[in-house]
Design an enzyme around this catalytic site. Structure first.
Site, PDB file in Angstrom:
ATOM      1  CD  GLU B  71      50.505  55.093   2.968  1.00 41.65           C
ATOM      2  OE1 GLU B  71      50.957  54.496   1.984  1.00 41.65           O
ATOM      3  OE2 GLU B  71      49.348  55.531   3.041  1.00 41.65           O
ATOM      4  CG  HIS B 140      40.600  50.384   6.642  1.00 41.48           C
ATOM      5  ND1 HIS B 140      40.574  49.246   5.883  1.00 41.48           N
ATOM      6  CD2 HIS B 140      41.120  51.365   5.860  1.00 41.48           C
ATOM      7  CE1 HIS B 140      41.057  49.515   4.672  1.00 41.48           C
ATOM      8  NE2 HIS B 140      41.392  50.794   4.634  1.00 41.48           N
TER       9      HIS B 140
END
Lengths: 388, 341
Positions: B71, B140
């Site tokens: 990322e 998440h």
């Protein structure tokens, strides 16, 4: 940009008719061949040449540019101590051959991005000394209008100036991606230091650059210290030119401007040929500490600094070479130094007298290509207008 | 009758949020060759949530790029590409993973135009699902609206329905500034009526403008993303009891359209905010602060009230998760409390 630098040199020389007569009586060679240290290679069969031709014209240009960087950084030191410059100020004196050599090895249409130690390479990329010093003193004539400061200077094809250690490396790979995407045959030089070399995002950038064959030259400026930490204390592997793992690399004497130039041409060719990224370690040294708040002597000895200055100073090396082959003479070099000094003095004068940015522009440049809007100040009644 | 007989009634198209985002990206990819999409699984997998379905097949490797799980690296690469003149769409599989890359979003993207004195724009879009899903637990499920909304230099949008999704992604891509598009995974499969004008290739929803989804007179209910739907459900229930809620869909988090909210509060005299994120320092907190600072404060007949996610990391067990997000009953309760009913 290089043509502009040359014409600067020649026009300055032309202004001194008396000395010109003296100089014209010296018999200069037009060019000379010099030998250089060979580069250590990693995953490469052959490296850059070990000998190169230096023309008188190029030599004078490089000398002038290195002197300009040196003087500019020393002037910044002085201005910082006089409190005209605030905050962080990371100087690069000692590393001049890296920046002038890199620029000599690429085209003006190529791209460069670096860390916070950006004044020298910002100059070689085309920023004027005036605009750099005025940015350091936070004036409206600064290259970022006083909004950025030491670590955030930008110009065409130069993407700063980045304050977060290592963050510029994925950015540089992205610029290279854009070059490949647009088919421009341009490359991106992406500089980072020995300290940054241990950032995980650099390994991520290496991986993607190699995977996608991005025309990115990763350049590790190894000046032996990441702030106050010597390379042996930060890195399990200090052979930074091998740290690209699957990316070929070379280790270059960063104090020898000709070595840097030839190595840069070599790596630029490599990238332009579509082979993907390559890594170049420049072995260099900074005379100043990490920044102006670091005397630079608690983690290294004064003797070490003096040794480098007396044996490996990049400007001295070029001078000796050029004199030894009659590419120049002492008088001419002194004239160049006098002109450089004058230019830096004038730039400093500007930087200390130009007004600060107007307060009403505090909110400007938040968004590009945007209708004007209001920005909140320290309380709800203080509003600043924001225009693009 | 003569005028009406000339009208052709086209049936309203149904479009899921997923397809709307897909269509928006497709149209912009077609319109400008500098636009490209990168992220994990966006190409050959058709997108982790199938949002980019069909795009790789249509545009190929150059424009739809699968990245490794890096990322920070690929977000930085996307920002660099934007600096050099391309118009990247950088997908985070969920915004939870954007935390790995948040330095690139904030320090490299958001601040650069300002720091460079207006020399270096960064025309990038960061998009992906944000906030709670279903049963994906604490790591998440975080909502990043407040975090990204905090930062000057960024634009942050949060679509609710298909029209929002298509119009905002297109506006984001055409915007020369870094735009964070906070989508919602639970909304991807939800179909909505898609008005005719939204079917145009130049349909844009302006960034910075909220929409009044439902007119009302008794209370202003401000929300963004999936909770907008819950607010409308609550409004329907309350309508039967004679309470008419004005439901505002923020659409944009930053720059916030406080004017629309103020005008509504000055009409209804009551305000609640509804969001999925945590209460402290959240979107609702900002709305309340701004209402106090503006003309609408004097029109409030009761303190403004916030409905938010519970102040805990998202638990897994269904009963716990259900009670950690704002439900319709929580919104109804808050509205009645505010109206002192």
């Amino acid at each position: 940009m290089l043509a502009a630098a040359v014409s600067r040199v020649l026009s300055v020389v032309a202004q001194k008719p008396a000395r010109r007569v003296l100089l014209s009586s010296c018999n200069f060679s037009n060019k000379a061949t010099f030998e250089m240290k060979s580069c250590d290679l990693y995953l490469l069969e052959k490296g850059p040449p070990v000998a190169t031709v230096l023309t008188r014209e190029d030599g004078i240009k490089y000398y002038r540019m290195m002197q300009m960087v040196r003087r500019m950084e020393l002037k910044a030191d002085q201005l910082y101590k006089q409190k005209f410059i605030r905050g962080f100020c990371h100087l690069c004196d000692g590393q001049e051959a890296c920046y002038v050599g890199l620029e000599a090895g690429i085209k003006p249409s190529d791209h460069v991005i670096t860390s916070y130690r950006a004044h020298g390479i910002g100059y070689t990329r085309g920023l004027s000394v005036r605009s750099i010093l005025a940015e350091l003193t936070g004036r409206r004539g600064g290259c970022a209008k006083g909004k950025g400061g030491s670590m955030h200077m930008y110009t065409n094809r130069f993407y700063g100036g980045n304050g977060i250690v290592g963050a510029q490396v994925p950015l540089g790979a992205g610029i290279a991606l854009a070059c490949k995407y647009m088919g421009s045959n341009e490359i991106c030089l992406t500089l980072y230091g020995d300290g940054a070399a241990n950032q995980g995002q650099i390994a991520e950038a290496h991986n993607m650059a190699a995977l996608w064959k991005l025309p990115c030259v990763f350049i590790c400026e190894n000046n032996l210290y990441g702030m106050g930490t010597a390379i042996e204390r930060s890195s399990a592997n200090t052979e930074y030119y091998k740290r690209g793992n699957f990316i070929p690399g070379l280790r270059v004497d960063g104090m020898d401007i000709l070595c840097v130039r030839e190595a840069t041409k070599f790596v630029a060719d490599y990238c332009r040929s579509g082979k993907g990224p390559i890594l170049m370690e420049l072995q260099t040294y900074r005379y100043h500490g990490h920044s102006m708040s670091d005397p630079g002597l608690s983690y290294r000895t004064r003797k070490e600094v003096q040794d480098v200055r007396s044996k490996s100073d990049p400007i001295m090396l070029l001078r000796e070479r050029m004199l030894s082959k009659q590419l120049t003479c002492i008088d001419e070099l002194m004239e160049i130094e006098a002109n450089v000094k004058k230019e830096v003095e004038e730039a400093a004068q500007f930087a200390t007298t130009d007004p600060e940015p107007p307060l009403h522009e505090l909110g400007f440049h938040l968004y590009n290509n945007n209708p004007p809007f209001e920005v909140r100040g320290p309380n709800q009644w203080i509003k600043f207008k924001s225009i693009s | 009758m003569a005028a009406v007989s000339g009208l052709v009634r086209r049936p309203l198209q149904q479009m899921t949020v997923r397809d709307a985002i897909n269509q928006g990206m497709d149209e912009e990819l077609e319109r400008d060759e500098k636009v490209f999409l990168l992220g994990e699984e966006v190409a050959q997998y058709d997108g982790a949530y199938k949002v980019s379905r069909g795009l790789w097949k249509k545009y190929g490797d150059k424009r739809i790029i699968d990245t490794p799980i890096s990322e920070m690296g690929f977000a930085g690469i996307a920002v660099g590409a934007a600096m050099a003149g391309l118009r990247p769409i950088c997908e985070f599989m969920t915004f939870n993973f954007s935390m790995q890359a948040i330095d690139q979003v904030i320090n490299s993207a958001a601040k650069t135009y300002y720091m460079s004195g207006g020399l270096q724009p960064v025309p990038i879009v960061f998009r992906g699902p944000n906030g709670a899903s279903a049963g994906v637990a604490a790591q998440h499920s975080q909502c990043f609206a407040a975090w990204y909304g905090h930062c000057p230099g960024l634009k942050v949008v949060s679509p609710w329905n298909s029209e929002d999704a298509k119009g905002l992604i297109k506006s984001a891509i055409r915007d020369n500034n870094p735009v964070v598009v906070l989508e919602n995974e639970l909304m991807y499969g939800v179909p909505f009526e898609f008005p005719a004008e939204a079917q145009s290739k130049d349909f844009l929803v302006p960034i910075g403008k909220a929409k009044v989804e439902r007119q009302g007179t008794h209370i202003t209910v401000v929300s963004h993303s999936r909770p907008v739907g819950h607010c409308l459900e609550a409004a329907t229930v309350l309508s039967k009891e004679g309470i008419e809620c004005e439901v505002i869909n923020m659409r944009t988090i930053r720059p916030m359209d406080i004017d629309t909210i103020e005008a509504s509060v000055m009409k209804t005299n009551h305000l609640i905010t509804v969001e999925g994120g945590w209460p402290q320092f959240g979107v609702g907190a900002e709305i309340c602060a701004r209402i106090m600072e503006g003309p609408a404060f004097n029109f409030l007949d009761a303190p403004a009230v916030r409905v938010t996610g519970a102040d805990v990391p998202m638990p897994y067990a269904k009963i716990l998760e259900d009670n950690s997000v704002p439900q319709v009953k929580d919104i109804i309760f808050a509205i009645k409390k505010t109206l002192n009913i």
